[in-house]
Write a protein that holds these residues in place. Structure first.
Motif, PDB file in Angstrom:
ATOM      1  N   ARG A 174      -1.316  -6.510   6.055  1.00 49.87           N
ATOM      2  CA  ARG A 174       0.150  -6.516   6.054  1.00 49.87           C
ATOM      3  C   ARG A 174       0.599  -5.077   6.258  1.00 49.87           C
ATOM      4  N   HIS A 188       3.983  -2.354   7.552  1.00 48.24           N
ATOM      5  CA  HIS A 188       5.400  -2.162   7.828  1.00 48.24           C
ATOM      6  C   HIS A 188       5.565  -2.071   9.339  1.00 48.24           C
ATOM      7  N   TYR A 229       7.818  -6.373   6.950  1.00 43.02           N
ATOM      8  CA  TYR A 229       6.359  -6.351   6.991  1.00 43.02           C
ATOM      9  C   TYR A 229       5.857  -7.549   7.780  1.00 43.02           C
ATOM     10  N   SER A 282       1.301   2.032   8.655  1.00 43.20           N
ATOM     11  CA  SER A 282       1.994   2.496   7.459  1.00 43.20           C
ATOM     12  C   SER A 282       1.021   2.780   6.311  1.00 43.20           C
ATOM     13  N   LYS A 294      -0.288  -0.168   3.878  1.00 45.81           N
ATOM     14  CA  LYS A 294      -0.971  -1.346   4.437  1.00 45.81           C
ATOM     15  C   LYS A 294      -1.816  -2.005   3.347  1.00 45.81           C
TER      16      LYS A 294
END
Length: 166
Positions: free
Chosen positions: A68, A70, A93, A135, A138
Protein backbone atom coordinates in the motif's frame (compact mmCIF):
# COMPACT_ATOMS: atom_id res chain seq x y z
CA UNK A 1 26.70 -4.05 5.62
CA UNK A 2 25.36 -7.38 4.42
CA UNK A 3 25.68 -7.75 0.64
CA UNK A 4 24.24 -11.25 0.41
CA UNK A 5 21.19 -11.71 -1.75
CA UNK A 6 18.13 -12.96 0.09
CA UNK A 7 15.34 -15.03 -1.41
CA UNK A 8 12.11 -16.67 -0.45
CA UNK A 9 10.44 -19.61 -2.16
CA UNK A 10 6.73 -20.19 -2.72
CA UNK A 11 5.96 -23.89 -3.03
CA UNK A 12 2.86 -24.25 -5.21
CA UNK A 13 2.17 -27.81 -4.06
CA UNK A 14 2.34 -27.32 -0.29
CA UNK A 15 1.13 -23.68 -0.52
CA UNK A 16 3.99 -22.76 1.83
CA UNK A 17 6.34 -19.76 1.79
CA UNK A 18 9.92 -20.60 2.75
CA UNK A 19 11.95 -17.68 4.06
CA UNK A 20 14.84 -18.86 6.19
CA UNK A 21 18.07 -20.34 4.81
CA UNK A 22 17.32 -23.49 6.81
CA UNK A 23 13.92 -23.87 5.16
CA UNK A 24 15.34 -23.19 1.72
CA UNK A 25 18.27 -25.55 2.27
CA UNK A 26 15.99 -28.59 2.32
CA UNK A 27 15.23 -27.88 -1.34
CA UNK A 28 18.87 -28.65 -2.08
CA UNK A 29 19.74 -29.21 -5.72
CA UNK A 30 16.55 -27.60 -7.02
CA UNK A 31 17.64 -24.19 -5.76
CA UNK A 32 21.22 -24.70 -6.95
CA UNK A 33 20.09 -25.55 -10.47
CA UNK A 34 17.76 -22.54 -10.80
CA UNK A 35 20.00 -19.50 -10.71
CA UNK A 36 17.43 -16.92 -9.72
CA UNK A 37 17.27 -13.33 -10.78
CA UNK A 38 14.59 -11.48 -8.88
CA UNK A 39 12.06 -14.12 -9.93
CA UNK A 40 12.72 -17.70 -10.99
CA UNK A 41 9.91 -20.13 -11.74
CA UNK A 42 9.57 -23.86 -12.15
CA UNK A 43 6.50 -26.04 -12.34
CA UNK A 44 6.13 -26.20 -8.57
CA UNK A 45 8.18 -23.36 -7.07
CA UNK A 46 8.64 -19.61 -7.45
CA UNK A 47 11.74 -17.89 -6.08
CA UNK A 48 11.53 -14.18 -5.32
CA UNK A 49 14.31 -11.82 -4.27
CA UNK A 50 14.45 -9.39 -1.35
CA UNK A 51 14.51 -5.80 -2.61
CA UNK A 52 16.73 -4.53 0.28
CA UNK A 53 13.87 -2.16 1.21
CA UNK A 54 11.62 -2.55 4.25
CA UNK A 55 8.09 -1.30 4.81
CA UNK A 56 7.06 1.10 7.58
CA UNK A 57 6.81 -1.82 10.02
CA UNK A 58 10.32 -3.08 9.29
CA UNK A 59 9.16 -6.05 7.17
CA UNK A 60 11.33 -7.00 4.19
CA UNK A 61 9.77 -6.29 0.79
CA UNK A 62 10.22 -9.02 -1.84
CA UNK A 63 9.28 -9.19 -5.50
CA UNK A 64 5.69 -10.41 -5.56
CA UNK A 65 4.64 -8.46 -2.48
CA UNK A 66 1.58 -6.25 -2.64
CA UNK A 67 2.18 -2.97 -0.88
CA UNK A 68 0.00 0.00 0.00
CA UNK A 69 1.56 3.30 -1.10
CA UNK A 70 0.57 6.93 -1.14
CA UNK A 71 -0.35 7.86 -4.71
CA UNK A 72 0.99 11.39 -4.42
CA UNK A 73 -2.52 12.81 -4.55
CA UNK A 74 -4.99 13.80 -1.89
CA UNK A 75 -8.75 14.06 -1.57
CA UNK A 76 -10.11 17.35 -0.21
CA UNK A 77 -12.82 17.43 2.44
CA UNK A 78 -14.42 20.21 4.47
CA UNK A 79 -14.02 20.62 8.19
CA UNK A 80 -15.12 23.23 10.67
CA UNK A 81 -12.43 24.25 13.14
CA UNK A 82 -13.05 26.96 15.76
CA UNK A 83 -16.04 28.18 13.76
CA UNK A 84 -14.14 28.45 10.49
CA UNK A 85 -14.82 26.43 7.33
CA UNK A 86 -11.58 24.85 6.24
CA UNK A 87 -10.48 22.42 3.58
CA UNK A 88 -8.32 19.54 4.72
CA UNK A 89 -6.67 16.92 2.54
CA UNK A 90 -6.65 13.19 3.05
CA UNK A 91 -3.88 11.25 1.27
CA UNK A 92 -5.01 8.63 -1.23
CA UNK A 93 -3.44 5.18 -0.90
CA UNK A 94 -3.52 2.32 -3.40
CA UNK A 95 -2.10 -1.19 -3.54
CA UNK A 96 0.66 -2.00 -6.03
CA UNK A 97 2.63 -5.14 -6.91
CA UNK A 98 6.41 -5.16 -6.48
CA UNK A 99 8.24 -6.65 -9.46
CA UNK A 100 11.78 -6.64 -10.75
CA UNK A 101 11.50 -5.05 -14.17
CA UNK A 102 14.26 -3.71 -16.44
CA UNK A 103 16.90 -3.66 -13.73
CA UNK A 104 15.05 -2.34 -10.69
CA UNK A 105 12.33 -3.16 -8.22
CA UNK A 106 9.27 -1.21 -9.29
CA UNK A 107 5.56 -0.90 -8.62
CA UNK A 108 2.95 -2.12 -11.10
CA UNK A 109 -0.72 -3.01 -11.32
CA UNK A 110 0.06 -6.53 -12.56
CA UNK A 111 2.70 -9.14 -11.83
CA UNK A 112 2.85 -10.38 -15.43
CA UNK A 113 5.24 -8.24 -17.48
CA UNK A 114 4.80 -10.23 -20.71
CA UNK A 115 2.34 -7.64 -22.06
CA UNK A 116 3.72 -4.66 -20.16
CA UNK A 117 4.89 -2.75 -23.25
CA UNK A 118 1.54 -3.30 -25.02
CA UNK A 119 -0.44 -2.29 -21.93
CA UNK A 120 1.66 0.82 -21.36
CA UNK A 121 1.25 1.99 -24.94
CA UNK A 122 -2.38 1.10 -25.57
CA UNK A 123 -4.19 0.72 -22.25
CA UNK A 124 -2.53 3.15 -19.90
CA UNK A 125 0.53 2.46 -17.86
CA UNK A 126 0.99 -0.41 -15.45
CA UNK A 127 4.20 1.20 -14.12
CA UNK A 128 3.93 3.40 -11.04
CA UNK A 129 7.58 4.17 -10.30
CA UNK A 130 10.43 2.51 -8.48
CA UNK A 131 10.02 0.92 -5.10
CA UNK A 132 12.84 3.08 -3.75
CA UNK A 133 10.96 6.27 -4.68
CA UNK A 134 7.65 5.12 -3.17
CA UNK A 135 6.26 6.88 -0.13
CA UNK A 136 8.06 6.44 3.17
CA UNK A 137 4.93 4.93 4.72
CA UNK A 138 4.61 1.99 2.33
CA UNK A 139 3.17 -1.12 3.95
CA UNK A 140 3.05 -4.77 2.92
CA UNK A 141 -0.57 -5.88 2.58
CA UNK A 142 0.19 -9.41 1.37
CA UNK A 143 1.68 -11.11 -1.66
CA UNK A 144 0.48 -12.50 -4.98
CA UNK A 145 0.83 -16.10 -3.82
CA UNK A 146 -1.03 -16.06 -0.54
CA UNK A 147 -3.40 -13.17 -1.35
CA UNK A 148 -4.39 -13.45 -5.03
CA UNK A 149 -7.60 -11.53 -4.32
CA UNK A 150 -5.50 -8.39 -3.67
CA UNK A 151 -3.88 -8.75 -7.10
CA UNK A 152 -7.32 -9.07 -8.71
CA UNK A 153 -8.46 -5.89 -6.94
CA UNK A 154 -5.43 -4.03 -8.30
CA UNK A 155 -6.09 -5.25 -11.84
CA UNK A 156 -9.78 -4.34 -11.61
CA UNK A 157 -9.00 -0.86 -10.32
CA UNK A 158 -6.44 -0.33 -13.09
CA UNK A 159 -8.81 -1.52 -15.82
CA UNK A 160 -11.46 0.91 -14.56
CA UNK A 161 -8.94 3.72 -14.43
CA UNK A 162 -7.42 3.20 -17.89
CA UNK A 163 -9.99 2.37 -20.53
CA UNK A 164 -9.46 2.35 -24.27
CA UNK A 165 -11.57 5.06 -25.83
CA UNK A 166 -12.64 4.33 -29.39
Amino acid sequence: MNNLLEFRIWDKITQQMYLSPEEIEHMGSWFDSHLPGAIAKSDNKVVTQYSTIKDKNGKKIYAGDIIRVHTGTSKPYHIVHEGKNLIAYEPIYENRVVIFYKGSFSLHNDFDTSEHEFNSKYRGTSYYGTLASASYDKEIMGNIFQNPELLEQIKEHASNQYRIIK
